[in-house]
Write an enzyme that holds these catalytic residues in place. Structure first.
Site, PDB file in Angstrom:
ATOM      1  N   MET A  89      13.306  12.124 -13.889  1.00 21.11           N
ATOM      2  CA  MET A  89      13.126  10.995 -12.971  1.00 21.11           C
ATOM      3  C   MET A  89      14.213  10.910 -11.886  1.00 21.11           C
ATOM      4  O   MET A  89      14.538   9.810 -11.426  1.00 21.11           O
ATOM      5  CB  MET A  89      13.035   9.692 -13.764  1.00 21.11           C
ATOM      6  N   ARG A  90      14.732  12.029 -11.474  1.00 18.41           N
ATOM      7  CA  ARG A  90      15.643  12.070 -10.331  1.00 18.41           C
ATOM      8  C   ARG A  90      14.967  12.798  -9.185  1.00 18.41           C
ATOM      9  O   ARG A  90      14.338  13.848  -9.393  1.00 18.41           O
ATOM     10  CB  ARG A  90      16.947  12.816 -10.668  1.00 18.41           C
ATOM     11  N   ILE A  91      15.097  12.247  -7.986  1.00 18.42           N
ATOM     12  CA  ILE A  91      14.614  12.953  -6.802  1.00 18.42           C
ATOM     13  C   ILE A  91      15.592  14.084  -6.498  1.00 18.42           C
ATOM     14  O   ILE A  91      16.811  13.912  -6.570  1.00 18.42           O
ATOM     15  CB  ILE A  91      14.480  11.971  -5.618  1.00 18.42           C
ATOM     16  N   HIS A 108       2.921  15.358 -12.694  1.00 21.87           N
ATOM     17  CA  HIS A 108       2.900  14.015 -12.121  1.00 21.87           C
ATOM     18  C   HIS A 108       1.673  13.279 -12.655  1.00 21.87           C
ATOM     19  O   HIS A 108       0.577  13.848 -12.679  1.00 21.87           O
ATOM     20  CB  HIS A 108       2.860  14.103 -10.590  1.00 21.87           C
ATOM     21  N   LEU A 143       8.348  14.975  -1.660  1.00 18.80           N
ATOM     22  CA  LEU A 143       8.145  14.389  -2.991  1.00 18.80           C
ATOM     23  C   LEU A 143       6.690  14.495  -3.443  1.00 18.80           C
ATOM     24  O   LEU A 143       5.774  14.123  -2.713  1.00 18.80           O
ATOM     25  CB  LEU A 143       8.561  12.913  -2.966  1.00 18.80           C
ATOM     26  N   THR A 171      -2.143  12.145 -22.796  1.00 19.32           N
ATOM     27  CA  THR A 171      -2.846  13.113 -23.658  1.00 19.32           C
ATOM     28  C   THR A 171      -3.372  14.283 -22.835  1.00 19.32           C
ATOM     29  O   THR A 171      -3.296  15.444 -23.260  1.00 19.32           O
ATOM     30  CB  THR A 171      -4.006  12.395 -24.375  1.00 19.32           C
TER      31      THR A 171
HETATM   32  C1  GAR Z   1       4.881  11.652 -17.941  1.00 22.28           C
HETATM   33  O1  GAR Z   1       3.768  10.801 -17.828  1.00 22.28           O
HETATM   34  C2  GAR Z   1       5.117  12.384 -16.631  1.00 22.28           C
HETATM   35  O2  GAR Z   1       3.947  12.749 -15.973  1.00 22.28           O
HETATM   36  C3  GAR Z   1       5.863  11.342 -15.857  1.00 22.28           C
HETATM   37  O3  GAR Z   1       6.743  10.758 -16.784  1.00 22.28           O
HETATM   38  C4  GAR Z   1       6.167  10.835 -18.092  1.00 22.28           C
HETATM   39  C5  GAR Z   1       7.155  11.497 -19.028  1.00 22.28           C
HETATM   40  O4  GAR Z   1       6.744  11.423 -20.370  1.00 22.28           O
HETATM   41  N1  GAR Z   1       6.566  11.919 -14.752  1.00 22.28           N
HETATM   42  C6  GAR Z   1       6.831  11.263 -13.624  1.00 22.28           C
HETATM   43  O5  GAR Z   1       6.517  10.110 -13.425  1.00 22.28           O
HETATM   44  C7  GAR Z   1       7.584  12.084 -12.589  1.00 22.28           C
HETATM   45  N2  GAR Z   1       7.824  11.313 -11.427  1.00 22.28           N
HETATM   46  P1  GAR Z   1       7.388  12.376 -21.469  1.00 22.28           P
HETATM   47  O6  GAR Z   1       8.915  12.214 -21.382  1.00 22.28           O
HETATM   48  O7  GAR Z   1       6.876  11.866 -22.767  1.00 22.28           O
HETATM   49  O8  GAR Z   1       6.961  13.780 -21.184  1.00 22.28           O
END
Ligand code: GAR
Length: 195
Positions: A89-91, A108, A143, A171
Protein backbone atom coordinates in the site's frame (compact mmCIF):
# COMPACT_ATOMS: atom_id res chain seq x y z
CA UNK A 1 13.55 -20.93 -11.92
CA UNK A 2 12.54 -17.29 -11.73
CA UNK A 3 13.31 -15.71 -8.36
CA UNK A 4 10.21 -13.88 -7.07
CA UNK A 5 9.99 -11.33 -4.24
CA UNK A 6 6.54 -10.50 -2.88
CA UNK A 7 5.85 -7.08 -1.36
CA UNK A 8 2.94 -6.62 1.03
CA UNK A 9 1.58 -4.35 3.74
CA UNK A 10 -1.17 -6.44 5.35
CA UNK A 11 -2.60 -9.89 5.88
CA UNK A 12 -0.96 -11.40 2.86
CA UNK A 13 -3.69 -13.70 1.55
CA UNK A 14 -2.55 -13.04 -2.02
CA UNK A 15 1.05 -13.73 -1.00
CA UNK A 16 -0.10 -17.09 0.45
CA UNK A 17 -1.93 -17.94 -2.78
CA UNK A 18 1.19 -17.09 -4.81
CA UNK A 19 3.63 -18.95 -2.55
CA UNK A 20 1.43 -22.04 -2.32
CA UNK A 21 1.17 -22.13 -6.11
CA UNK A 22 4.94 -22.17 -6.68
CA UNK A 23 5.55 -25.90 -6.19
CA UNK A 24 6.76 -28.78 -8.31
CA UNK A 25 7.65 -27.85 -11.87
CA UNK A 26 6.51 -24.24 -11.47
CA UNK A 27 8.75 -21.84 -13.44
CA UNK A 28 9.14 -19.48 -10.45
CA UNK A 29 9.96 -19.69 -6.76
CA UNK A 30 9.55 -17.31 -3.82
CA UNK A 31 12.84 -15.98 -2.44
CA UNK A 32 11.69 -13.09 -0.24
CA UNK A 33 8.58 -11.58 1.34
CA UNK A 34 9.07 -7.93 2.15
CA UNK A 35 6.74 -5.62 4.09
CA UNK A 36 6.81 -1.89 4.74
CA UNK A 37 4.87 -2.63 7.93
CA UNK A 38 6.76 -4.59 10.60
CA UNK A 39 3.44 -5.81 12.06
CA UNK A 40 1.96 -7.07 8.76
CA UNK A 41 0.29 -10.44 9.27
CA UNK A 42 1.73 -11.65 5.99
CA UNK A 43 5.25 -11.81 7.44
CA UNK A 44 4.40 -14.62 9.87
CA UNK A 45 2.53 -16.52 7.18
CA UNK A 46 5.59 -16.34 4.95
CA UNK A 47 7.95 -17.43 7.75
CA UNK A 48 5.66 -20.36 8.48
CA UNK A 49 6.15 -21.38 4.85
CA UNK A 50 9.93 -21.23 5.16
CA UNK A 51 10.38 -18.06 3.12
CA UNK A 52 12.89 -15.35 4.01
CA UNK A 53 11.13 -12.23 5.25
CA UNK A 54 12.09 -8.68 6.02
CA UNK A 55 10.38 -5.46 7.05
CA UNK A 56 11.54 -2.08 5.85
CA UNK A 57 9.48 0.50 7.71
CA UNK A 58 8.85 3.46 5.42
CA UNK A 59 8.40 5.73 8.48
CA UNK A 60 12.08 5.28 9.35
CA UNK A 61 13.20 7.12 6.19
CA UNK A 62 13.30 10.85 5.44
CA UNK A 63 11.45 10.44 2.15
CA UNK A 64 10.10 8.12 -0.50
CA UNK A 65 13.37 7.82 -2.37
CA UNK A 66 15.44 6.85 0.67
CA UNK A 67 12.81 4.21 1.51
CA UNK A 68 12.85 2.92 -2.04
CA UNK A 69 16.66 2.79 -2.11
CA UNK A 70 16.52 0.47 0.91
CA UNK A 71 13.77 -1.61 -0.72
CA UNK A 72 15.78 -1.87 -3.92
CA UNK A 73 18.96 -2.90 -2.11
CA UNK A 74 17.06 -5.63 -0.25
CA UNK A 75 15.54 -6.94 -3.48
CA UNK A 76 18.98 -7.05 -5.12
CA UNK A 77 20.48 -8.81 -2.10
CA UNK A 78 17.95 -11.61 -2.66
CA UNK A 79 18.84 -11.77 -6.38
CA UNK A 80 15.22 -10.90 -7.17
CA UNK A 81 14.22 -11.30 -10.81
CA UNK A 82 10.50 -10.51 -10.52
CA UNK A 83 8.58 -8.41 -7.97
CA UNK A 84 4.95 -9.18 -7.16
CA UNK A 85 3.07 -6.45 -5.31
CA UNK A 86 0.40 -8.17 -3.21
CA UNK A 87 -1.49 -5.65 -1.11
CA UNK A 88 1.51 -3.34 -0.97
CA UNK A 89 0.00 0.00 0.00
CA UNK A 90 2.79 2.45 -0.81
CA UNK A 91 2.85 4.47 -4.01
CA UNK A 92 6.13 3.88 -5.84
CA UNK A 93 8.04 6.69 -7.57
CA UNK A 94 8.68 6.59 -11.32
CA UNK A 95 12.38 6.15 -10.54
CA UNK A 96 11.80 2.95 -8.59
CA UNK A 97 9.30 1.65 -11.12
CA UNK A 98 11.83 2.24 -13.93
CA UNK A 99 14.36 0.06 -12.14
CA UNK A 100 11.90 -2.86 -12.28
CA UNK A 101 10.24 -2.11 -15.58
CA UNK A 102 8.81 -5.25 -17.14
CA UNK A 103 9.72 -7.15 -13.96
CA UNK A 104 7.04 -5.97 -11.51
CA UNK A 105 3.39 -7.09 -11.27
CA UNK A 106 0.51 -5.74 -9.19
CA UNK A 107 -2.95 -6.96 -8.27
CA UNK A 108 -5.70 -4.38 -7.92
CA UNK A 109 -9.22 -5.05 -6.60
CA UNK A 110 -11.21 -3.63 -9.51
CA UNK A 111 -11.75 -4.15 -13.21
CA UNK A 112 -9.18 -1.57 -14.31
CA UNK A 113 -9.36 0.97 -15.88
CA UNK A 114 -12.37 1.33 -13.57
CA UNK A 115 -11.56 2.53 -10.04
CA UNK A 116 -7.82 2.99 -9.69
CA UNK A 117 -6.77 3.98 -6.17
CA UNK A 118 -8.63 3.19 -2.95
CA UNK A 119 -12.19 2.21 -1.91
CA UNK A 120 -12.78 0.29 -5.13
CA UNK A 121 -15.69 -1.81 -3.83
CA UNK A 122 -17.64 1.11 -2.37
CA UNK A 123 -17.20 2.96 -5.64
CA UNK A 124 -18.41 -0.02 -7.70
CA UNK A 125 -21.51 -0.30 -5.47
CA UNK A 126 -22.18 3.45 -5.62
CA UNK A 127 -22.05 3.27 -9.41
CA UNK A 128 -24.62 0.45 -9.46
CA UNK A 129 -22.25 -1.96 -11.22
CA UNK A 130 -23.60 -5.47 -11.65
CA UNK A 131 -20.12 -6.92 -12.08
CA UNK A 132 -16.87 -6.40 -10.20
CA UNK A 133 -13.50 -8.08 -10.15
CA UNK A 134 -9.75 -7.76 -10.02
CA UNK A 135 -6.86 -7.02 -12.34
CA UNK A 136 -3.22 -8.08 -12.56
CA UNK A 137 -1.05 -5.70 -14.54
CA UNK A 138 2.55 -4.77 -15.14
CA UNK A 139 3.54 -1.81 -13.01
CA UNK A 140 4.34 1.39 -14.85
CA UNK A 141 4.89 4.91 -13.54
CA UNK A 142 1.17 5.87 -13.68
CA UNK A 143 -0.83 4.53 -10.71
CA UNK A 144 -2.83 1.33 -11.33
CA UNK A 145 -2.25 1.26 -15.07
CA UNK A 146 0.29 -0.57 -17.18
CA UNK A 147 -0.17 -3.53 -19.51
CA UNK A 148 -3.08 -5.78 -18.55
CA UNK A 149 -2.05 -9.35 -17.75
CA UNK A 150 -5.29 -10.73 -16.39
CA UNK A 151 -8.78 -10.02 -15.07
CA UNK A 152 -11.31 -12.05 -13.12
CA UNK A 153 -14.97 -11.07 -12.90
CA UNK A 154 -17.49 -11.75 -10.15
CA UNK A 155 -21.17 -10.83 -9.93
CA UNK A 156 -22.36 -8.06 -7.61
CA UNK A 157 -25.26 -9.24 -5.44
CA UNK A 158 -28.20 -6.85 -4.82
CA UNK A 159 -27.57 -6.88 -1.06
CA UNK A 160 -23.78 -6.55 -1.25
CA UNK A 161 -21.86 -4.30 1.10
CA UNK A 162 -18.32 -3.15 0.36
CA UNK A 163 -17.18 -5.89 2.76
CA UNK A 164 -19.15 -8.74 1.18
CA UNK A 165 -18.09 -7.66 -2.30
CA UNK A 166 -14.45 -7.37 -1.19
CA UNK A 167 -14.56 -10.94 0.12
CA UNK A 168 -15.94 -12.25 -3.19
CA UNK A 169 -13.35 -10.33 -5.20
CA UNK A 170 -10.55 -11.51 -2.90
CA UNK A 171 -11.47 -15.13 -3.65
CA UNK A 172 -11.13 -14.30 -7.34
CA UNK A 173 -7.77 -12.61 -6.67
CA UNK A 174 -6.49 -15.86 -5.20
CA UNK A 175 -7.34 -17.68 -8.45
CA UNK A 176 -6.17 -14.96 -10.81
CA UNK A 177 -2.78 -13.92 -9.42
CA UNK A 178 -1.19 -17.41 -9.31
CA UNK A 179 -2.50 -18.15 -12.81
CA UNK A 180 -1.06 -14.91 -14.20
CA UNK A 181 2.26 -15.38 -12.40
CA UNK A 182 2.75 -18.83 -13.89
CA UNK A 183 1.94 -17.58 -17.39
CA UNK A 184 4.20 -14.54 -16.95
CA UNK A 185 7.09 -16.72 -15.75
CA UNK A 186 6.67 -18.80 -18.91
CA UNK A 187 6.93 -15.66 -21.05
CA UNK A 188 3.21 -15.34 -21.82
CA UNK A 189 2.09 -11.70 -22.04
CA UNK A 190 -1.42 -11.93 -23.50
CA UNK A 191 -4.15 -11.16 -20.95
CA UNK A 192 -5.90 -13.99 -19.11
CA UNK A 193 -9.64 -13.66 -18.53
CA UNK A 194 -11.32 -15.62 -15.75
CA UNK A 195 -14.97 -15.58 -14.76
C1 GAR B 1 -6.16 -7.16 -1.96
O1 GAR B 1 -7.55 -7.04 -2.16
C2 GAR B 1 -5.41 -6.40 -3.04
O2 GAR B 1 -6.01 -6.46 -4.30
C3 GAR B 1 -5.47 -5.00 -2.49
O3 GAR B 1 -5.25 -5.15 -1.11
C4 GAR B 1 -5.73 -6.43 -0.69
C5 GAR B 1 -4.62 -7.16 0.04
O4 GAR B 1 -5.08 -8.33 0.66
N1 GAR B 1 -4.49 -4.16 -3.10
C6 GAR B 1 -4.63 -2.85 -3.25
O5 GAR B 1 -5.60 -2.23 -2.88
C7 GAR B 1 -3.45 -2.17 -3.93
N2 GAR B 1 -3.69 -0.78 -4.05
P1 GAR B 1 -4.05 -9.45 1.13
O6 GAR B 1 -3.00 -8.77 2.01
O7 GAR B 1 -4.87 -10.41 1.92
O8 GAR B 1 -3.44 -10.07 -0.09
Amino acid sequence: SLRVAILLSGGGSNMVALVDSMTGAHPARPVLVLSNRPDAGGLEKASARGIATDAIDHRAFPGREAFEDALHARLLAADTELVCLAGFMRILTPGFVARWEGRMLNIHPSLLPLYPGLHTHARALAAGDTEAGCTVHEVTAALDSGPLLGQARVPVAPDDTAESLAARVLTAEHRLYPAVLERFARGERSPLHLR
